[in-house]
Design an enzyme around this catalytic site. Sequence first.
Site, PDB file in Angstrom:
ATOM      1  N   SER A 755       0.833  -1.210   0.000  1.00 30.58           N
ATOM      2  CA  SER A 755       0.000   0.000   0.000  1.00 30.58           C
ATOM      3  C   SER A 755       0.863   1.254   0.000  1.00 30.58           C
ATOM      4  O   SER A 755       0.549   2.231  -0.677  1.00 30.58           O
ATOM      5  CB  SER A 755      -0.928   0.005   1.222  1.00 30.58           C
ATOM      6  N   ASN A 758       2.304   1.539  -3.698  1.00 25.79           N
ATOM      7  CA  ASN A 758       1.451   1.672  -4.872  1.00 25.79           C
ATOM      8  C   ASN A 758       0.130   2.416  -4.677  1.00 25.79           C
ATOM      9  O   ASN A 758      -0.441   2.898  -5.644  1.00 25.79           O
ATOM     10  CB  ASN A 758       1.116   0.279  -5.428  1.00 25.79           C
ATOM     11  N   TYR A 759      -0.394   2.461  -3.454  1.00 28.43           N
ATOM     12  CA  TYR A 759      -1.753   2.972  -3.279  1.00 28.43           C
ATOM     13  C   TYR A 759      -1.851   4.246  -2.453  1.00 28.43           C
ATOM     14  O   TYR A 759      -2.832   4.977  -2.573  1.00 28.43           O
ATOM     15  CB  TYR A 759      -2.639   1.889  -2.649  1.00 28.43           C
ATOM     16  N   ILE A 760      -0.883   4.510  -1.586  1.00 35.00           N
ATOM     17  CA  ILE A 760      -0.942   5.709  -0.749  1.00 35.00           C
ATOM     18  C   ILE A 760      -0.119   6.815  -1.386  1.00 35.00           C
ATOM     19  O   ILE A 760       1.063   6.625  -1.686  1.00 35.00           O
ATOM     20  CB  ILE A 760      -0.404   5.412   0.667  1.00 35.00           C
TER      21      ILE A 760
END
Length: 800
Positions: A755, A758-760
Site C-alpha cells: 500500500s 502503490n496505493y498511498i
Amino acid sequence: MLNPKAQAKSFKIAVPSHESSDEDDLPLAQRNHTIMPSKPAPTKQDSSDDEDEKPLSQKVECKKRVGETTADQSSDDDDIPLSKRVAPNARKASSLSVNKSIKQEIKSESDDDVPLAQKKAALKKVKAEPMDVDRLSRKRPADTKPTPVKREKKVKKDAEDPDFYKWWEEEQTTEIESDDSVKWTTLQHSGVLFPPEYVPHGVKMKYDGQPITLSPEAEEVASFFAALLETEHGQNPVFQKNFFEDWQEVLKKDPKNPKIKEFSKCDFRPIWSKFEQDKEKKKALTREEKLKAKEEKSKAEEPYLYALVDGRKEKVGNFRIEPPGLFRGRGNHPKTGRLKKRVQPEQVTLNLGVDAKIPEPPKGHKWASVVHDQTATWLATWKENVNGAIKYVFLAATSTWKGQSDMQKFEKARELKKHVAKIRSDYSRDLKDKLSEVRQRATAMHLIDRLALRAGNEKGEDEADTVGCCSLRYEHITLGPDNVLHFDFLGKDSIRYQNSVQVEPQVYKNIKIFKKQVGEGQMIFDRLTTTGLNKHLNSYMKGLSAKVFRTYNASITFQQQLDELTKPNDSVADKLLSYNRANRQVAVLCNHQRSASKTHEQTISKIGDRIRALKYQRMKLRKQLYALDPKMKKKPEYAEMESDLEDEWIVEHEKNLVEKEKEKIKSKFEKQNDKLIAEKQPRMPQSELKEKLKAATELQDRLKKERKLAKIEPRASMNVEKLIAAIQKIDERIAATKNQATDKEENKEIALGTSKLNYIDPRITVAWCRKHGVPQEKVFSKTLLEKFRWAQTIPDDWKF
C-alpha cells in the site's frame, strides 16, 4: 489509539444501513463500522411478495448487456483506463498495424510495481499469441529522421547529482499522454544481461536406490528441484507433479538418460547435500575473496545499469534475464513447479533509437529483432514459456517516466474527490433500477467503493482461480442474517479474501436476487464486465476506472487516519506507531495479507530480551543514584522495581555480558596484530592477550558482587543530574522498543509495503513528516525516498 475492535484479526468490517450525504467524503475506515461475528451459518430467508424479491429475469426483459466478455480479454483489464483501451471489435482489425496492435497484459509477478504509462505503452507493441517479431521490427528507412518531440525540455539537474533530471520542475500536463504520443527522441542502452551457461557438477542422484547418470540438461533441471528439496515448494504435491512432468520431457531428449517413471523413487538428496556444502564454502570465504567476487559481478553489470534517454542518464530497472528454474508463483498457483526454460537472444526484441549502436548479442546468437518505437517506454521484451507472458525491461522506479506515471496516478485519484459524491449518489439510486444490468452495475460499484475490491475478470482454465468483484461466483458470497454478506474467495496472487460485512438492505436484497437468478457455480454479476463498468465510470471523469477508486480510498483513508491518530505531543516512537497503524488500516482495506513469518515468535522474544537488557541497565543506574542521593529511592519514578528481571535471567545476562567483553578484547587484539603485520612488525604474544582478558574476569567478579548490593558506587565523573538524564534516556529507549514489539505483533499478518508503494499518495507521508518533525528515513526506505523525490515539492500544509 484505534478502537481495539478495529484491530481484530478477522478484519471484519460492517457498513451501516443508512449513510448521510456527509459521509461521501469520508474514508471507509471512518464510516460507522461495527465488528460482525465470524461467519455464522447462513439462514434461509422467507420469500416476499415485494417486487424486489423476484428474480429480475421474471420482472423485465433485458435487451442488452453491460459490456460483452471477449475470449482474449486480459485478466487485469480493469487496471487500464477505458480511454486507453481498444474496443473488442477493434482488437481484431488492429492486428494489421504495429501502432494499433492488440493490448497484452503485462504478466509480471509484481504487476502493481509496473508504472501505468510504461505498462500502457508496452502493451501496445507486442501481440499476445504468438509474438510477431517481424511486425515489431518494421523499421524506418535509414534516411528517415526520428519523429521530433513536441516540445524540447530544458533539462534541470540536481545539485547533489548532476545527472539527475528534476522533471517535476518542468511544466506538467494534468492528463496522462496517449499511447501514441512520442516518449523520446534518442534512446541508447546495452540490451540485457543473460545468466551464465550451466556447468555440470557431476553429482549423481539416485533412482530406486541406485546412482544414475544424467545428461547436462537433465542434471540442471534435477538440480533446480534439489535446491528446493527442504522448502515448502519442494514438499508441495502440485509443485512435485508439475516438475516431474516437465523433467520427464527433458529426460526424453537424450536416449542415454535412464527411464524414470516414478517420482517417489527419486532421491535428490546427494545433489542437495552438494549445494549445502557449497553454501558453507561460500560463508567461509575471506573478506578479500568476497570483495573480489562482488567487484567481478559489478564489472559485468556496469554496462547495463544506465540508458541514455534524450541525452540524459537514466537508471535501468530489471536488465537481467531471469535464469532458468522452476516456477513458484504466488498463492496456490496451478502451474507451480513448471520448468522455466532458458531465454535465448533469439527470443529478445530490443527497442533503440534509429541512430543508436545495436548491442552485441552473446557469441553465436542474434537478436529476435530491433525496433525503434518512440511511443514505447520498454527497452527489451521477450515471452516466457510457463504462462506465455510478455516480459519487459523498463527504466528503474526512480526514472522520469515512472515518476511522471506515479504522480499522474495519484493526481487522478485526487481528482476523483470532485466527483465521488455524485457517483455514490447515482449508484445508490440505481440499486433499485428496473434494468438488471444497471442494478448489477450499481451493486458492484457499491462493493468496489466500500470494500476496495478489485474489479476482476474471468480466468482461463490453466490460470489460478482468482476473482474480483465482477467475476464473483455464487459460492463466493454467503447470505447471513441482519443484512450480512460473507465473502470468501481467492483474490490477486491467490491471496484469500475473507470478510463479513453488514451492507445496506437494498445491496443485500440485490445479491440475494442475483444469486437466485444465476444459480450455483455461475457468476453473480452475469450481465456485467469490467469493460462496461469502466466505460460507465469514464462518463463521470476522463480516465476513471475501478482501480482509481482503490487508490483514492487508500489515500484518503490514510490521510484521515493519520490526522486522527497522531498527537502533537507524542514522542517520535509513538508517532511512528500511529503511522504504521494508519498504514495497516489501508492494508486491511486493500486485503494486503501475508502469512505470519516462521521466525515471528523468535523475533518477538529477542525484542523482549532487549527490553529486559535495557531495564537491567536502568536498575544499575538507579542503584548508583541511591548511592549519591538516598532520598531518590522514595521518589516513585526512581523507586519502581524491575518486576520481570528474575534472578536466573540476570545471572544468564551477566554471563553473556562477560562473553561479549571477551570477544571484544579478542577482536581488538587480532586487529592490532593485523596492523602490526601490515607494518611488517612482530605480532603481539598470546601472553599479552591473556593479560588483556583479565579485564573480563574482573567484570565478572564485579557484576557478581553488585548483584547483591542495594547501592552501587558510581564513577567519579557521574553526578545526580547525569544519572537522572541517563535514566530518562533509557526510559525513552524502552518505550520505543515496546512500540516496536507492538508494531511487529499487530503487523505479523499484514503487508504494509504494497500500500505504501502503490496505493498511498507519498505526498501525504511527506507532509505528515514535516508537520510532526519525523525524519522521512523512519518511514521511507532509501529506495522509496529516491522513487518519490518528486513528492518533496509540496507546501507544508498540503492535504490529499
